[in-house]
Scaffold this active site. Structure first.
Site, PDB file in Angstrom:
ATOM      1  N   CYS A   5       0.823  -1.208   0.000  1.00 17.04           N
ATOM      2  CA  CYS A   5       0.000   0.000   0.000  1.00 17.04           C
ATOM      3  C   CYS A   5       0.851   1.249   0.000  1.00 17.04           C
ATOM      4  O   CYS A   5       2.063   1.199   0.100  1.00 17.04           O
ATOM      5  CB  CYS A   5      -0.887   0.010   1.237  1.00 17.04           C
ATOM      6  SG  CYS A   5      -1.933  -1.429   1.351  1.00 17.04           S
ATOM      7  N   GLY A  32      -1.525   1.097  -4.806  1.00 20.22           N
ATOM      8  CA  GLY A  32      -2.778   0.498  -4.369  1.00 20.22           C
ATOM      9  C   GLY A  32      -3.951   1.068  -5.111  1.00 20.22           C
ATOM     10  O   GLY A  32      -4.109   2.289  -5.180  1.00 20.22           O
ATOM     11  N   ASN A 106       1.345   0.309   5.632  1.00 26.17           N
ATOM     12  CA  ASN A 106       1.899  -0.428   4.500  1.00 26.17           C
ATOM     13  C   ASN A 106       2.822  -1.493   5.075  1.00 26.17           C
ATOM     14  O   ASN A 106       3.810  -1.163   5.710  1.00 26.17           O
ATOM     15  CB  ASN A 106       2.678   0.525   3.584  1.00 26.17           C
ATOM     16  CG  ASN A 106       3.489  -0.195   2.516  1.00 26.17           C
ATOM     17  OD1 ASN A 106       4.481   0.322   2.036  1.00 26.17           O
ATOM     18  ND2 ASN A 106       3.075  -1.394   2.148  1.00 26.17           N
ATOM     19  N   GLY A 107       2.462  -2.733   4.834  1.00 20.48           N
ATOM     20  CA  GLY A 107       3.313  -3.806   5.349  1.00 20.48           C
ATOM     21  C   GLY A 107       2.474  -4.986   5.759  1.00 20.48           C
ATOM     22  O   GLY A 107       1.321  -5.112   5.354  1.00 20.48           O
ATOM     23  N   TYR A 249      10.581  -3.473  -8.918  1.00 24.86           N
ATOM     24  CA  TYR A 249       9.259  -3.405  -9.551  1.00 24.86           C
ATOM     25  C   TYR A 249       8.313  -2.383  -8.951  1.00 24.86           C
ATOM     26  O   TYR A 249       7.654  -1.642  -9.670  1.00 24.86           O
ATOM     27  CB  TYR A 249       8.577  -4.784  -9.480  1.00 24.86           C
ATOM     28  CG  TYR A 249       7.138  -4.730  -9.931  1.00 24.86           C
ATOM     29  CD1 TYR A 249       6.812  -4.587 -11.283  1.00 24.86           C
ATOM     30  CD2 TYR A 249       6.086  -4.780  -9.017  1.00 24.86           C
ATOM     31  CE1 TYR A 249       5.498  -4.501 -11.700  1.00 24.86           C
ATOM     32  CE2 TYR A 249       4.763  -4.699  -9.427  1.00 24.86           C
ATOM     33  CZ  TYR A 249       4.474  -4.563 -10.768  1.00 24.86           C
ATOM     34  OH  TYR A 249       3.172  -4.481 -11.180  1.00 24.86           O
TER      35      TYR A 249
HETATM   36  P1  AMP Z   1       3.928 -12.990 -14.552  1.00 20.40           P
HETATM   37  O1  AMP Z   1       3.198 -12.693 -15.812  1.00 20.40           O
HETATM   38  O2  AMP Z   1       3.032 -13.653 -13.533  1.00 20.40           O
HETATM   39  O3  AMP Z   1       5.213 -13.705 -14.725  1.00 20.40           O
HETATM   40  O4  AMP Z   1       4.271 -11.578 -13.878  1.00 20.40           O
HETATM   41  C1  AMP Z   1       5.357 -10.855 -14.337  1.00 20.40           C
HETATM   42  C2  AMP Z   1       4.940  -9.478 -14.675  1.00 20.40           C
HETATM   43  O5  AMP Z   1       4.204  -8.895 -13.622  1.00 20.40           O
HETATM   44  C3  AMP Z   1       6.176  -8.621 -14.903  1.00 20.40           C
HETATM   45  O6  AMP Z   1       5.982  -7.889 -16.089  1.00 20.40           O
HETATM   46  C4  AMP Z   1       6.235  -7.710 -13.693  1.00 20.40           C
HETATM   47  O7  AMP Z   1       6.531  -6.390 -14.085  1.00 20.40           O
HETATM   48  C5  AMP Z   1       4.868  -7.770 -13.068  1.00 20.40           C
HETATM   49  N1  AMP Z   1       4.922  -8.006 -11.609  1.00 20.40           N
HETATM   50  C6  AMP Z   1       5.931  -8.468 -10.881  1.00 20.40           C
HETATM   51  N2  AMP Z   1       5.589  -8.559  -9.579  1.00 20.40           N
HETATM   52  C7  AMP Z   1       4.333  -8.118  -9.468  1.00 20.40           C
HETATM   53  C8  AMP Z   1       3.418  -7.951  -8.367  1.00 20.40           C
HETATM   54  N3  AMP Z   1       3.768  -8.262  -7.138  1.00 20.40           N
HETATM   55  N4  AMP Z   1       2.184  -7.453  -8.647  1.00 20.40           N
HETATM   56  C9  AMP Z   1       1.833  -7.154  -9.912  1.00 20.40           C
HETATM   57  N5  AMP Z   1       2.654  -7.305 -10.980  1.00 20.40           N
HETATM   58  C10 AMP Z   1       3.886  -7.778 -10.765  1.00 20.40           C
END
Ligand code: AMP
Length: 480
Positions: A5, A32, A106-107, A249
């Protein structure tokens, strides 16, 4: 469900805090999208508006006008997969004998159940099953016996896990960062006041200046008249456990977190990715938007090495499609990748292509993308990833899928390469991450890439020699 968050807190000299809070929540929207809320205080009473949805939808001008007072806190809450949960929207407010409290978190606490049960035995009634309410009740209880700073210290000594909090006690705004500094929190100066925020981009949005990160274990108390702030180092950390994934990310590239500008970190990680596993190809494409800074660093390092690799924007993103991650079924996630990204054929046809992304979680994005690029005429598709393989879930606040959903949960890099049908696949090393962030691995939370966590979590390994309480698995959902 583990969530991620954004929090903010503002004290101003002589103007309502609601609008600046609203703008700063806009700046933190990426942290969020499920709900947004603001709590203010005008010296007499607390005002609150918390609503499901994006910041732009959660408030109308009338809502902002009704939030009186020059002090306030705000919150944006990360979406949970496929469900919405109005009870856990924040800031969380509670009134008690000696005042009012508002809390933005957040956490993720790892011992919320234990404390919640103890407080319930003492007669506290909970309206949600989230861990933020546990913090609010614990703090309210301590405030009956102690002054503000001691009460916060007592609560900090009881709660374990990751937390960056902005708190309103009557009209006083506080910021607290957990002793391991797992989640970010910084403090900034405005022309007529002070601001606490998850990310410095929120301070920039208000034309303010970043002063510094809140230190792990530190409490910051903003003066309610907007003229200054006091700080108290309430817990001395042995190690920090900064989340590396914020840099990879989650955070905005224009934010500075723990003294590192996220954009520069990502570019440097991209440079190192070329150094560790660069592959000659005709063109390098970022996976928008999260792979962009990595890809530009990667291409720059390649060109420094006299490579002929060309950097191109070969994938166009439909910016009106939400995150693929939050789609409830795998089918929908796959469709969403197709809706979200479309290749520009002329940059791809007949070429050997390298795509750069920040991370692979379930593998949906890369599998779909590789197919897409091959359909668009790519001869070879190489994949380079700016983080190590994600092998384990996050218990510290990021929704990262369960272990069996993670493509790297129990497969080798070669097996993953085969599954996603890439011509080659390489990830960045953990060493490169630590070196770029200028931190020792012991001062980072690397749980999702090592499976070893900075807290004892039942059934999981710990990365620390220092004795820590065995807190058990948290089953109370994190709501921050
Ligand atoms: P995936 O398609 O499940 O392999 O997710 C990878 C993609 O989701 C990458 O393009 C990342 O930029 C993005 N991503 C990585 N971690 C997260 C996260 N915790 N929540 C949402 N998107 C994510």
């Amino acid at each position: 469900m583990h969530e991620k968050c954004g929090v903010v807190g503002i004290s101003l000299e002589d103007r309502d805090a609601a609008r600046p809070l609203y703008y700063s929540l806009y700046a933190l929207q990426h942290r969020g999208q499920e709900s947004a809320g603001i709590v203010t205080h005008d010296g007499f009473q607390q005002y609150s508006h918390v609503e499901m949805g994006l910041v732009g939808d959660a408030f109308d001008p009338g809502d902002l006008e009704s939030l009186n007072g020059s002090n306030g806190i705000g919150h944006v809450r990360y979406p949970t997969a496929g469900s919405v949960n109005a009870c856990c929207a924040q800031p969380f407010s509670v009134s008690f004998k000696s005042g009012s409290l508002g809390l933005s978190h957040n956490g993720n606490l790892v011992n919320a159940d234990e404390i919640g049960d103890e407080l319930a035995d003492l007669g506290h009634a909970f309206t949600s099953d989230g861990d933020t309410e546990v913090i609010a009740h614990d703090l309210a209880r301590n405030l009956l016996e102690e002054d503000l700073v001691r009460a916060v210290k007592r609560t900090m000594n009881r709660i374990h896990g990751s937390y960056s909090l902005t708190i309103m006690h009557d009209e006083t705004v506080l910021g607290v960062r957990d002793p391991q500094g797992n989640r970010p929190l910084c403090i900034g100066e405005l022309e007529d006041g002070y601001v606490l925020a998850s990310e410095s981009a929120a301070i920039d949005t208000l034309d303010g200046d970043l002063i510094r990160d809140v230190k792990p274990g530190e409490l910051v108390v903003l003066h309610a008249d907007g003229t200054g702030f006091d700080t108290y180092q309430l817990v001395e950390p042995e190690n920090t456990a900064h989340c590396f994934f914020e840099h990879v990310y989650f955070a905005r590239p224009d934010s500075t977190i723990d003294e590192n500008l996220v954009y520069e970190v990502r570019r440097e990680l991209g440079r190192k990715l070329w150094g560790e596993s660069g592959v000659e190809s005709d063109v390098v494409l970022p996976v928008p938007d999260s792979g962009r800074a990595f890809a530009s660093g990667y291409a720059e390092a390649a060109q420094d090495d006299d490579s002929d690799i060309e950097f191109a924007e070969g994938l166009m993103k439909n910016r009106y499609v939400g995150r693929t991650f939050i789609m409830p079924t795998q089918d929908e996630r796959e469709r969403a990748v197709r809706l979200k990204l479309n290749p520009i054929k002329s940059t791809i046809e007949g070429k050997s292509v390298t795509i750069i992304d920040d991370s692979i979680v379930r593998g949906t994005t890369s599998t779909q993308l590789i197919q897409l690029l091959k359909d668009a005429g790519a001869e070879e598709v190489h994949v380079r990833i700016g983080a190590p393989p994600i092998v384990a879930p996050c218990y510290m606040g990021i929704d990262m899928a369960s272990r069996d959903e993670l493509i790297a949960g129990n497969q080798s890099v070669e097996e993953i390469r085969e599954e996603i049908e890439a011509d080659s696949l390489s990830y960045l090393s953990i060493d490169a991450i630590a070196e770029t962030l200028d931190k020792s691995q012991a001062d980072l939370c690397l749980g999702c890439v090592t499976g070893e966590y900075p807290y004892d979590i039942e059934g999981e390994a710990t990365d620390r020699d220092v004795a820590r309480p065995d807190i058990g698995t948290q089953s109370r959902p994190a709501d921050d």
